[in-house]
Scaffold this motif. Structure first.
Motif, PDB file in Angstrom:
ATOM      1  N   ASP A 181       0.837  -1.197   0.000  1.00  0.00           N
ATOM      2  CA  ASP A 181       0.000   0.000   0.000  1.00  0.00           C
ATOM      3  C   ASP A 181       0.875   1.251   0.000  1.00  0.00           C
ATOM      4  OD1 ASP A 181      -2.734  -1.310   0.725  1.00  0.00           O
ATOM      5  OD2 ASP A 181      -1.349  -2.060   2.259  1.00  0.00           O
ATOM      6  N   ARG A 182       0.313   2.331  -0.559  1.00  0.00           N
ATOM      7  CA  ARG A 182       0.958   3.634  -0.450  1.00  0.00           C
ATOM      8  C   ARG A 182       0.496   4.299   0.846  1.00  0.00           C
ATOM      9  NH1 ARG A 182       0.765   7.743  -5.230  1.00  0.00           N
ATOM     10  NH2 ARG A 182      -1.495   7.578  -4.946  1.00  0.00           N
ATOM     11  N   PRO A 183       1.406   4.829   1.651  1.00  0.00           N
ATOM     12  CA  PRO A 183       0.999   5.497   2.900  1.00  0.00           C
ATOM     13  C   PRO A 183       0.570   6.944   2.650  1.00  0.00           C
ATOM     14  CG  PRO A 183       3.387   5.440   2.755  1.00  0.00           C
ATOM     15  CD  PRO A 183       2.873   4.696   1.549  1.00  0.00           C
ATOM     16  N   THR A 184      -0.565   7.096   1.958  1.00  0.00           N
ATOM     17  CA  THR A 184      -1.084   8.427   1.659  1.00  0.00           C
ATOM     18  C   THR A 184      -2.188   8.847   2.623  1.00  0.00           C
ATOM     19  OG1 THR A 184      -2.589   7.424   0.049  1.00  0.00           O
ATOM     20  CG2 THR A 184      -0.502   8.285  -0.793  1.00  0.00           C
ATOM     21  N   ILE A 208       5.405  -1.213   2.149  1.00  0.00           N
ATOM     22  CA  ILE A 208       4.911   0.138   2.425  1.00  0.00           C
ATOM     23  C   ILE A 208       5.569   1.028   1.377  1.00  0.00           C
ATOM     24  CG2 ILE A 208       4.847   2.040   4.067  1.00  0.00           C
ATOM     25  CD1 ILE A 208       4.891  -0.005   6.317  1.00  0.00           C
ATOM     26  N   ALA A 209       4.798   1.408   0.363  1.00  0.00           N
ATOM     27  CA  ALA A 209       5.355   2.045  -0.836  1.00  0.00           C
ATOM     28  C   ALA A 209       5.518   3.541  -0.629  1.00  0.00           C
ATOM     29  CB  ALA A 209       4.468   1.748  -2.039  1.00  0.00           C
ATOM     30  N   ASP A 210       6.462   3.911   0.245  1.00  0.00           N
ATOM     31  CA  ASP A 210       6.609   5.324   0.578  1.00  0.00           C
ATOM     32  C   ASP A 210       7.154   6.148  -0.589  1.00  0.00           C
ATOM     33  OD1 ASP A 210       9.070   4.051   0.837  1.00  0.00           O
ATOM     34  OD2 ASP A 210       9.558   4.934   2.783  1.00  0.00           O
ATOM     35  N   VAL A 228       3.033   6.004   8.133  1.00  0.00           N
ATOM     36  CA  VAL A 228       3.699   4.701   8.110  1.00  0.00           C
ATOM     37  C   VAL A 228       3.514   4.001   9.455  1.00  0.00           C
ATOM     38  CG1 VAL A 228       5.950   3.548   8.014  1.00  0.00           C
ATOM     39  CG2 VAL A 228       5.376   5.317   6.327  1.00  0.00           C
ATOM     40  N   LEU A 229       3.651   4.757  10.533  1.00  0.00           N
ATOM     41  CA  LEU A 229       3.464   4.166  11.860  1.00  0.00           C
ATOM     42  C   LEU A 229       2.034   3.653  12.014  1.00  0.00           C
ATOM     43  CD1 LEU A 229       5.138   3.807  14.521  1.00  0.00           C
ATOM     44  CD2 LEU A 229       3.933   5.838  15.363  1.00  0.00           C
ATOM     45  N   GLY A 230       1.051   4.445  11.544  1.00  0.00           N
ATOM     46  CA  GLY A 230      -0.335   4.009  11.617  1.00  0.00           C
ATOM     47  C   GLY A 230      -0.593   2.784  10.766  1.00  0.00           C
ATOM     48  N   MET A 231       0.059   2.707   9.605  1.00  0.00           N
ATOM     49  CA  MET A 231      -0.100   1.553   8.728  1.00  0.00           C
ATOM     50  C   MET A 231       0.459   0.298   9.387  1.00  0.00           C
ATOM     51  SD  MET A 231       0.933   1.347   4.691  1.00  0.00           S
ATOM     52  CE  MET A 231      -0.406   2.464   4.240  1.00  0.00           C
ATOM     53  N   LEU A 232       1.583   0.429  10.047  1.00  0.00           N
ATOM     54  CA  LEU A 232       2.157  -0.701  10.770  1.00  0.00           C
ATOM     55  C   LEU A 232       1.208  -1.184  11.862  1.00  0.00           C
ATOM     56  CD1 LEU A 232       5.816   0.623  11.099  1.00  0.00           C
ATOM     57  CD2 LEU A 232       5.172  -1.507   9.964  1.00  0.00           C
TER      58      LEU A 232
END
Length: 370
Positions: A48-51, A80-82, A99-103
């Motif tokens: 996913d993109r962390p947008t 995580i496609a930053d 990114v932290l929220g995605m994790l």
């Protein structure tokens, strides 16, 4: 008359033909059966993109399926496609927080870092270095005809196309091929992107050859077609972070209730499941169905003449009950950012080890191992 090989643009178009879709569906079913018998022959890559924060559309559209694949014993890489955040944006925004929220979301829904490799674009140099030889295998015209590029460009309005956006399909190919994934969970609309990856893999083999004569450097990644139901946004249109019509995985019960109360329905008090004629009502019924594992028509019959209010109360209860344990776990995870960053560091280390080995093989095939 001799048949000429299809160029990349023609191959991408062919990948979405009716006959091709039927073959892909049949092959996907075969793969599911093979996974059930022996998952060891597969390596899955997705991401996913962390947008923005992950939402219920992500969960029912792909995240739950990733947990299923992981639990079936398939080796799984999740990106995580930053770097891809900046394909169509002027900056990264609050990317560290996202990114932290995605994790936290990943781990809360059941992804296990002991069985699934979670890593970031920006932390795997070998992945991104593959872009250079891969770019030599595609033409400007092919990239401009790529459906992924067209769709992304349309989404940006009149904004000039960046070089990163133009080469987005090649970056996606590098995402898959750096770890030699041979299986990618996708929807039908994403098949052209996967076909671009297959084109790159084939052309690398044709142009640069092999280190081991018995096998190409890169596998031909196959599609595992998603069977997930599409969940629309609360306004009846496609669920999108930018539209603000989503329920995020990490939202609390009260916020969820307020948002569902504002959801679009219609004036007919008698609730029926009719996706064609009553898309907004049917979408809420589908959301309740996914959370309760009941048929949407059965739920509609239960509500009867309860109207939009009755429907929304039932959906709110179903969503909050289903996500309660996930949200409780997420709160625990978010309270320990050090652990979350450690999960990412460990995933990055594994991804780098895999990527470095792939890059070494690529350099050997290109006679650049000096």
């Amino acid at each position: 008359m001799t048949d000429q090989p299809l160029d990349a643009g023609e191959q991408l178009a062919a990948s979405t033909s009716e006959a091709s879709l039927r073959r892909t569906e049949a092959r996907s079913a075969e793969i599911e059966a093979q996974i059930a018998k022996d998952p060891s022959g597969f390596r899955v890559m997705t991401g996913d993109r962390p947008t923005g924060n992950l939402h219920l559309g992500h969960y029912f559209g792909s995240l739950a399926n990733r947990v299923r694949i992981q639990d079936a014993g398939v080796e799984t890489f999740i990106l995580i496609a930053d770097y891809q955040v900046i394909t169509d944006r002027d900056g990264t925004g609050p990317i560290k927080e996202r990114v932290l929220g995605m994790l936290a979301d990943y781990l809360a829904i059941g992804l296990d870092p002991a069985r699934t490799v979670i890593y970031a674009h920006s932390a795997v140099p070998s992945l991104n270095q593959l872009m250079l030889p891969f770019l030599s295998l595609v033409t400007d015209a092919e990239l401009r005809r790529n459906p992924t590029v067209k769709a992304e460009l349309e989404a940006t309005g009149d904004r000039p196309m960046s070089g990163l956006l133009l080469t987005y399909p090649v970056h996606q190919a590098a995402d898959i091929l750096f770890c030699k994934a041979n299986l990618v969970p996708v929807g039908k609309d994403q098949l052209p992107h996967l076909e671009q990856t297959r084109v790159v893999a084939r052309r690398f083999d044709e142009r640069y050859g092999r280190v081991d004569p018995a096998r190409p450097v890169f596998p031909q990644a196959e599609a595992l077609l998603s069977k997930a139901s599409t969940v629309l946004g609360l306004d009846g249109t496609k669920m999108s972070k930018t539209k603000g019509n989503v329920i995020e995985i990490g939202m609390d019960a009260d916020t969820t209730a307020r948002l569902i109360k504002k959801a679009v329905t219609d004036s007919d008090r008698h609730i029926t499941y009719d996706p064609e004629n009553r898309p907004e009502v049917s979408n809420l019924l589908m959301l309740a169905s996914l959370c309760t594992h009941r048929e949407p028509a059965e739920i509609a019959a239960e509500i009867g003449d309860g109207g939009g209010g009755g429907l929304k109360r039932l959906v709110t209860e179903a969503v909050n009950e289903f996500f309660a344990p996930i949200r409780a776990r997420r709160v625990e995870l978010a309270a320990d950012p050090g652990y979350l960053w450690d999960v990412l560091r460990r995933g990055n280390a594994v991804a780098n080890e895999v990527g470095d080995a792939t890059l070494a093989e690529v350099r050997a095939a290109m006679n650049m191992d000096y």
